[in-house]
Design an enzyme around this catalytic site. Sequence first.
Site, PDB file in Angstrom:
ATOM      1  N   MET A  70      24.537   8.480   3.147  1.00  0.00           N
ATOM      2  CA  MET A  70      24.468   9.798   3.774  1.00  0.00           C
ATOM      3  C   MET A  70      24.742   9.698   5.276  1.00  0.00           C
ATOM      4  SD  MET A  70      24.259  12.929   3.127  1.00  0.00           S
ATOM      5  CE  MET A  70      23.307  13.633   1.783  1.00  0.00           C
TER       6      MET A  70
ATOM      7  N   GLU B 148       0.813  -1.219   0.000  1.00  0.00           N
ATOM      8  CA  GLU B 148       0.000   0.000   0.000  1.00  0.00           C
ATOM      9  C   GLU B 148       0.849   1.272   0.000  1.00  0.00           C
ATOM     10  OE1 GLU B 148      -0.519  -2.580   1.991  1.00  0.00           O
ATOM     11  OE2 GLU B 148      -2.600  -3.214   1.779  1.00  0.00           O
TER      12      GLU B 148
ATOM     13  N   PHE C 202     -11.887  -6.915  13.435  1.00  0.00           N
ATOM     14  CA  PHE C 202     -10.779  -7.378  12.596  1.00  0.00           C
ATOM     15  C   PHE C 202     -10.412  -6.290  11.578  1.00  0.00           C
ATOM     16  CE2 PHE C 202      -9.312  -9.617   8.705  1.00  0.00           C
ATOM     17  CZ  PHE C 202      -8.100 -10.042   9.222  1.00  0.00           C
ATOM     18  N   GLN C 203      -9.133  -5.996  11.498  1.00  0.00           N
ATOM     19  CA  GLN C 203      -8.598  -4.952  10.595  1.00  0.00           C
ATOM     20  C   GLN C 203      -9.252  -3.599  10.815  1.00  0.00           C
ATOM     21  OE1 GLN C 203      -8.396  -6.606   6.551  1.00  0.00           O
ATOM     22  NE2 GLN C 203      -6.374  -7.390   7.061  1.00  0.00           N
TER      23      GLN C 203
ATOM     24  N   LYS D 164     -17.441  -0.214   5.196  1.00  0.00           N
ATOM     25  CA  LYS D 164     -17.842  -1.182   4.185  1.00  0.00           C
ATOM     26  C   LYS D 164     -19.337  -1.117   3.878  1.00  0.00           C
ATOM     27  CE  LYS D 164     -17.223  -5.947   2.772  1.00  0.00           C
ATOM     28  NZ  LYS D 164     -16.634  -7.249   3.068  1.00  0.00           N
TER      29      LYS D 164
END
Lengths: 156, 563
Positions: free
Chosen positions: B474, B50, B112-113, B162
């Site tokens: 760096m 993602e 969940f999630q 959802k």
Amino acid sequence: MKEMRRVLSVIVLNEHGVLSRISGLFAGRGYNIDSLTVAPIPKTNLSRLTIITSGNTKVLEQIVKQLHKLIPTYKVIESSAFVEKEMALVKIPLNEDFNGLDAMLKAYNGTIANSGEDFIVVMVADDYDRIDSFLKAVKKYNPVDMVRGGSVALDI
Amino acid sequence: MDLNGSQMLIEALRKENVKVVFGYPGGAIMNVYDEVYKQNYFKHILTRHEQAAVHAADGYARASGNVGVAFVTSGPGFTNAVTGLATAYMDSTPMVVISGQVPISMIGTDAFQEIDAVGISRPCVKHNYLVKDVSELPRILKEAFYIARTGRPGPVHIDIPKDVTAQMGKFEYPDEIKMQTYKPTYKGNPRQIKKAIEAIALSKRPVLYIGGGAINSNAANEVREFAKITGIPAVETLMARGVLEHDNPLLLGMLGMHGCYSANMAMSEADLMIAFGPRFDDRVTGKLSEFAKHAKIIHIDIDPSSIGKIVDVEYPIVGDLKNVIEAMLPLAKEQIDESKYKPWRDLLNRYSEIHPLRYQDSDEVLKPQWVIERTGKLLGDKALITTDVGQHQMWSAQFYPFSHPRQFITSGGLGTMGFGLPAAMGVKKACPEKISINFTGDGSILMNIQELMTAVESKIPVVNIILNNQFLGMVRQWQTFFYDKRYSSTDLTMQPDFVKLVESFGGVGYRVHTKAEFDEALKSAIESNTIAMIDVHIDRLENVLPMVPSGGTLYNMMLEYKE
């Protein structure tokens, strides 16, 4: 640079999460909140917050600009001319000698708000620094609890 | 017209003329993906993480100037996207990121999630929304695109539960939008503009300090015209590379920590600074009390909170840079005599001659600066340059000959390693006629390496040039300079075979140790028209110079490193 106290009256859209945007902004950028009150403005979709903050000139300028930058912010009023009042409630045991309490309440725009079996609750509404001195003075009645409401302000 | 929430989203994207969406599906956003499957308005590109979806949308937005769009699911899908949002926010990229959320009835139950997505994204987006009812969705989508692209652009996050994506509702998508509380200022105050021009006319040593706002405002032509008319020397920030063409005689170069000597001296000796949309980043200013201390400042910015945030400004102008410069041009023509600044230009040109950007080339080992210069010589304006973060990023900014805005795409503010490859894919989708080059390091490239798969699957040719010094370069440089060479966790000798790695994904790889090999590899990589990786082994201990040590002053640069 000198730290100054500043009253801000912020008008925002009264929508989901708007308070967390404002408190998050203050927390995330390290600004002070001395007090914050919020309530809807009747017959509108807006809410008014009164924020008491402090900081040097540069910080205060940034606070105002950052508040403006939030999408739901309608207006930030930072006029130096505000009527600013705060209220406080104080719970005092009934077995105290209340000699002089009436006069004190009168002097601080106060009254007895409730009287129960063991305690009375007094309320005062006054300038924030006078609330400071009232809360000091009222100690001689051995209060068991007290709460201040945070300032509310209107620009004039 | 009655649609469900997912169909509304697809329709809104069509109305906003979105051509590409980057994303990754999951449970909470499945209804949306079902509609993605059925439509053919836009192309959906499946990334392999993602974070990469958001960076790809970011690269797309930066290269095209249009709003980039990404879809992610709830919970980990969203938290993975946060780095992408923060990157875009710091660099003011217009984006709309849609995340799925658990159904409204389950919000707050640690489902969940489930994660408080708007709570997490709030400090790293321009604005965000949690959609509580499908009736709000068309307005929120319209507002999101409007907010993302107007004013100071930035990412907007919409979290859609959802059940809302399945709810039916009326879809009306307005053409125009007016918001009660959001009204950016585009036109500069004419009195302030007049005063600014008078200040310029009175100055003897003015300097144009050009920032990323010049690109976001599409003001490069106006900036070029203003520089030409006034003859005022100019410096660019990292975000502004390409606003002036590299061979513009007025361009001194990039300023700041790894800026060139003359650019930093111009800031230090100027009596007037004309700031075109920069934000006075600490990597630009160095020690603030010594920064441009002889200069009065004109600061033009569309974001009022940028003005006066870091330095006090004598002439603040809030407005869209393009609009403000257009208003300045006729006054500048009348009042400003470019010949007046000739002694100042001569002085700065002498500085450029005394201490140009330079490096010691070698026949034994490839120098990273040569690789970048050579790429610039071979490809010039045929290529768009994306970078990751670190030494290679600074060398790219210093040595590539940029000739137009949006040619250089880099994570400036947040400094996100792993930005390069996905962003370069977004760049290629935005400008398929150009060659998309990603200069990266052996550290950065591994931070989103899985995107090689996306590039192969979706046929997005990007040429990754790894400036491989087997160091986290760096940080290693700072350890050399400031930590007595204690190379704590920066030795990256342990690394994969990058050639085999890219080949295993289906791309092409090259290992390069010499100049001749590099030329050949670059040519072959471009001709392959697929994802390519050129693993260029460079001098391990090369440093980015000159340098203003953190907290140091611009006029006191470290020009070379002595043991």
